[in-house]
Design a protein around this motif. Sequence first.
Motif, PDB file in Angstrom:
ATOM      1  N   GLY A 279       0.853  -1.196   0.000  1.00 34.39           N
ATOM      2  CA  GLY A 279       0.000   0.000   0.000  1.00 34.39           C
ATOM      3  C   GLY A 279       0.880   1.234   0.000  1.00 34.39           C
ATOM      4  O   GLY A 279       2.076   1.164   0.281  1.00 34.39           O
ATOM      5  N   TYR A 280       0.287   2.357  -0.334  1.00 34.98           N
ATOM      6  CA  TYR A 280       1.095   3.581  -0.404  1.00 34.98           C
ATOM      7  C   TYR A 280       1.762   3.877   0.928  1.00 34.98           C
ATOM      8  O   TYR A 280       1.132   3.860   1.975  1.00 34.98           O
ATOM      9  CB  TYR A 280       0.250   4.768  -0.849  1.00 34.98           C
ATOM     10  N   THR A 281       3.067   4.130   0.842  1.00 35.87           N
ATOM     11  CA  THR A 281       3.906   4.403   2.004  1.00 35.87           C
ATOM     12  C   THR A 281       4.761   5.625   1.699  1.00 35.87           C
ATOM     13  O   THR A 281       5.299   5.749   0.596  1.00 35.87           O
ATOM     14  CB  THR A 281       4.843   3.199   2.270  1.00 35.87           C
ATOM     15  N   ALA A 282       4.891   6.510   2.682  1.00 33.74           N
ATOM     16  CA  ALA A 282       5.758   7.678   2.506  1.00 33.74           C
ATOM     17  C   ALA A 282       7.206   7.210   2.428  1.00 33.74           C
ATOM     18  O   ALA A 282       7.696   6.535   3.325  1.00 33.74           O
ATOM     19  CB  ALA A 282       5.570   8.656   3.656  1.00 33.74           C
ATOM     20  N   ILE A 283       7.887   7.564   1.329  1.00 29.15           N
ATOM     21  CA  ILE A 283       9.299   7.210   1.192  1.00 29.15           C
ATOM     22  C   ILE A 283      10.203   8.441   1.248  1.00 29.15           C
ATOM     23  O   ILE A 283      11.405   8.311   1.435  1.00 29.15           O
ATOM     24  CB  ILE A 283       9.579   6.395  -0.085  1.00 29.15           C
ATOM     25  N   ALA A 284       9.624   9.624   1.081  1.00 29.57           N
ATOM     26  CA  ALA A 284      10.398  10.872   1.170  1.00 29.57           C
ATOM     27  C   ALA A 284       9.444  11.990   1.563  1.00 29.57           C
ATOM     28  O   ALA A 284       8.278  11.980   1.175  1.00 29.57           O
ATOM     29  CB  ALA A 284      11.088  11.186  -0.149  1.00 29.57           C
ATOM     30  N   ARG A 285       9.980  12.940   2.320  1.00 33.91           N
ATOM     31  CA  ARG A 285       9.126  14.031   2.803  1.00 33.91           C
ATOM     32  C   ARG A 285       9.977  15.279   2.989  1.00 33.91           C
ATOM     33  O   ARG A 285      11.134  15.197   3.391  1.00 33.91           O
ATOM     34  CB  ARG A 285       8.494  13.629   4.137  1.00 33.91           C
ATOM     35  N   CYS A 286       9.384  16.431   2.709  1.00 32.27           N
ATOM     36  CA  CYS A 286      10.046  17.703   2.996  1.00 32.27           C
ATOM     37  C   CYS A 286       8.979  18.744   3.315  1.00 32.27           C
ATOM     38  O   CYS A 286       7.793  18.533   3.058  1.00 32.27           O
ATOM     39  CB  CYS A 286      10.911  18.174   1.830  1.00 32.27           C
ATOM     40  N   SER A 287       9.421  19.835   3.887  1.00 30.17           N
ATOM     41  CA  SER A 287       8.548  20.974   4.141  1.00 30.17           C
ATOM     42  C   SER A 287       9.130  22.166   3.404  1.00 30.17           C
ATOM     43  O   SER A 287      10.338  22.263   3.209  1.00 30.17           O
ATOM     44  CB  SER A 287       8.485  21.296   5.631  1.00 30.17           C
ATOM     45  N   SER A 288       8.251  23.067   2.999  1.00 33.81           N
ATOM     46  CA  SER A 288       8.707  24.253   2.294  1.00 33.81           C
ATOM     47  C   SER A 288       7.779  25.408   2.614  1.00 33.81           C
ATOM     48  O   SER A 288       6.721  25.228   3.207  1.00 33.81           O
ATOM     49  CB  SER A 288       8.733  23.996   0.783  1.00 33.81           C
ATOM     50  N   ILE A 289       8.182  26.581   2.194  1.00 33.66           N
ATOM     51  CA  ILE A 289       7.380  27.787   2.315  1.00 33.66           C
ATOM     52  C   ILE A 289       6.934  28.167   0.915  1.00 33.66           C
ATOM     53  O   ILE A 289       7.744  28.179  -0.015  1.00 33.66           O
ATOM     54  CB  ILE A 289       8.196  28.951   2.934  1.00 33.66           C
TER      55      ILE A 289
ATOM     56  N   VAL B  28       2.473  11.911  -5.409  1.00 37.37           N
ATOM     57  CA  VAL B  28       2.945  13.009  -4.572  1.00 37.37           C
ATOM     58  C   VAL B  28       1.759  13.614  -3.839  1.00 37.37           C
ATOM     59  O   VAL B  28       0.703  13.860  -4.435  1.00 37.37           O
ATOM     60  CB  VAL B  28       3.660  14.081  -5.425  1.00 37.37           C
ATOM     61  N   ILE B  29       1.953  13.865  -2.558  1.00 36.06           N
ATOM     62  CA  ILE B  29       0.934  14.478  -1.711  1.00 36.06           C
ATOM     63  C   ILE B  29       1.470  15.833  -1.256  1.00 36.06           C
ATOM     64  O   ILE B  29       2.569  15.918  -0.707  1.00 36.06           O
ATOM     65  CB  ILE B  29       0.621  13.597  -0.474  1.00 36.06           C
ATOM     66  N   VAL B  30       0.702  16.896  -1.495  1.00 34.68           N
ATOM     67  CA  VAL B  30       1.068  18.238  -1.044  1.00 34.68           C
ATOM     68  C   VAL B  30      -0.049  18.732  -0.130  1.00 34.68           C
ATOM     69  O   VAL B  30      -1.216  18.767  -0.528  1.00 34.68           O
ATOM     70  CB  VAL B  30       1.257  19.209  -2.223  1.00 34.68           C
ATOM     71  N   ALA B  31       0.313  19.060   1.099  1.00 36.17           N
ATOM     72  CA  ALA B  31      -0.641  19.579   2.089  1.00 36.17           C
ATOM     73  C   ALA B  31      -1.843  18.645   2.231  1.00 36.17           C
ATOM     74  O   ALA B  31      -2.984  19.083   2.329  1.00 36.17           O
ATOM     75  CB  ALA B  31      -1.082  20.992   1.716  1.00 36.17           C
ATOM     76  N   GLY B  32      -1.590  17.343   2.199  1.00 35.84           N
ATOM     77  CA  GLY B  32      -2.649  16.361   2.414  1.00 35.84           C
ATOM     78  C   GLY B  32      -3.484  16.029   1.195  1.00 35.84           C
ATOM     79  O   GLY B  32      -4.425  15.244   1.281  1.00 35.84           O
TER      80      GLY B  32
ATOM     81  N   TYR C 207       4.115  24.277   3.933  1.00 36.51           N
ATOM     82  CA  TYR C 207       3.389  23.086   3.503  1.00 36.51           C
ATOM     83  C   TYR C 207       4.333  21.897   3.485  1.00 36.51           C
ATOM     84  O   TYR C 207       5.547  22.057   3.433  1.00 36.51           O
ATOM     85  CB  TYR C 207       2.730  23.283   2.130  1.00 36.51           C
ATOM     86  N   ASP C 208       3.746  20.698   3.560  1.00 36.54           N
ATOM     87  CA  ASP C 208       4.511  19.456   3.498  1.00 36.54           C
ATOM     88  C   ASP C 208       4.307  18.811   2.139  1.00 36.54           C
ATOM     89  O   ASP C 208       3.192  18.807   1.600  1.00 36.54           O
ATOM     90  CB  ASP C 208       4.070  18.481   4.587  1.00 36.54           C
ATOM     91  N   LEU C 209       5.370  18.259   1.579  1.00 32.40           N
ATOM     92  CA  LEU C 209       5.334  17.512   0.336  1.00 32.40           C
ATOM     93  C   LEU C 209       5.829  16.107   0.656  1.00 32.40           C
ATOM     94  O   LEU C 209       6.903  15.953   1.249  1.00 32.40           O
ATOM     95  CB  LEU C 209       6.229  18.177  -0.704  1.00 32.40           C
ATOM     96  N   THR C 210       5.047  15.102   0.294  1.00 35.26           N
ATOM     97  CA  THR C 210       5.390  13.710   0.586  1.00 35.26           C
ATOM     98  C   THR C 210       5.357  12.900  -0.701  1.00 35.26           C
ATOM     99  O   THR C 210       4.403  13.003  -1.480  1.00 35.26           O
ATOM    100  CB  THR C 210       4.388  13.099   1.590  1.00 35.26           C
ATOM    101  N   VAL C 211       6.391  12.105  -0.926  1.00 33.26           N
ATOM    102  CA  VAL C 211       6.416  11.163  -2.037  1.00 33.26           C
ATOM    103  C   VAL C 211       6.016   9.808  -1.472  1.00 33.26           C
ATOM    104  O   VAL C 211       6.618   9.330  -0.502  1.00 33.26           O
ATOM    105  CB  VAL C 211       7.819  11.083  -2.681  1.00 33.26           C
ATOM    106  N   GLU C 212       4.980   9.236  -2.062  1.00 29.82           N
ATOM    107  CA  GLU C 212       4.493   7.919  -1.630  1.00 29.82           C
ATOM    108  C   GLU C 212       4.674   6.917  -2.760  1.00 29.82           C
ATOM    109  O   GLU C 212       4.535   7.268  -3.930  1.00 29.82           O
ATOM    110  CB  GLU C 212       3.011   7.981  -1.258  1.00 29.82           C
ATOM    111  N   ALA C 213       4.972   5.668  -2.386  1.00 29.47           N
ATOM    112  CA  ALA C 213       5.144   4.612  -3.377  1.00 29.47           C
ATOM    113  C   ALA C 213       4.520   3.326  -2.851  1.00 29.47           C
ATOM    114  O   ALA C 213       4.352   3.144  -1.634  1.00 29.47           O
ATOM    115  CB  ALA C 213       6.626   4.395  -3.679  1.00 29.47           C
ATOM    116  N   GLN C 214       4.182   2.448  -3.790  1.00 30.81           N
ATOM    117  CA  GLN C 214       3.691   1.118  -3.426  1.00 30.81           C
ATOM    118  C   GLN C 214       4.164   0.101  -4.458  1.00 30.81           C
ATOM    119  O   GLN C 214       4.320   0.421  -5.628  1.00 30.81           O
ATOM    120  CB  GLN C 214       2.164   1.089  -3.337  1.00 30.81           C
ATOM    121  N   ARG C 215       4.435  -1.103  -3.977  1.00 26.72           N
ATOM    122  CA  ARG C 215       4.769  -2.215  -4.875  1.00 26.72           C
ATOM    123  C   ARG C 215       3.480  -2.992  -5.107  1.00 26.72           C
ATOM    124  O   ARG C 215       2.804  -3.368  -4.145  1.00 26.72           O
ATOM    125  CB  ARG C 215       5.833  -3.116  -4.243  1.00 26.72           C
TER     126      ARG C 215
END
Length: 153
Positions: free
Chosen positions: A60-70, A94-98, A127-135
Amino acid sequence: MTTRNDQLPRSLGDIVGQLTALQRQIDELRAQQPDMSAADAVLPPLDADTSRWPQTTAGGYTAIARCSSIRHGSALRLVLDTAATSGSTGSVRVIVAGTQWGPTVAAGAQFDWTAPLPAQVAAAGRYDLTVEAQRTSGTGIVAAQTRLIRNIP
């Protein structure tokens, strides 16, 4: 700046007027030459070995990378290289701000998206930016690596 008493502001209204004029001048300068300093950050050379990229084997989708930015502009450009190993398949999003931002791509395809940030991200807001991936099949990994990230004024 002055040291002459006859040139000093006489009231709070005088100070407000001077501040308003100064702000107008600053806005005019910014309109002539946008401040791209925050938007022109350059990523260092990144690892080309996919086995060391942020990765997952989860189904299932899992966060593999995350950062915050302005938020410095109205839009964002993001380029990710993605990969799957050992005959595996999967996907990256990619998830940005949920909120999902951009398409879901198959592992092995490049994610290259330029679009406005979600409406809930306020100007100059964090805001938060999250990269999610799934196999989705196989026994290998699904991975992604950022290649470009840029605020667009």
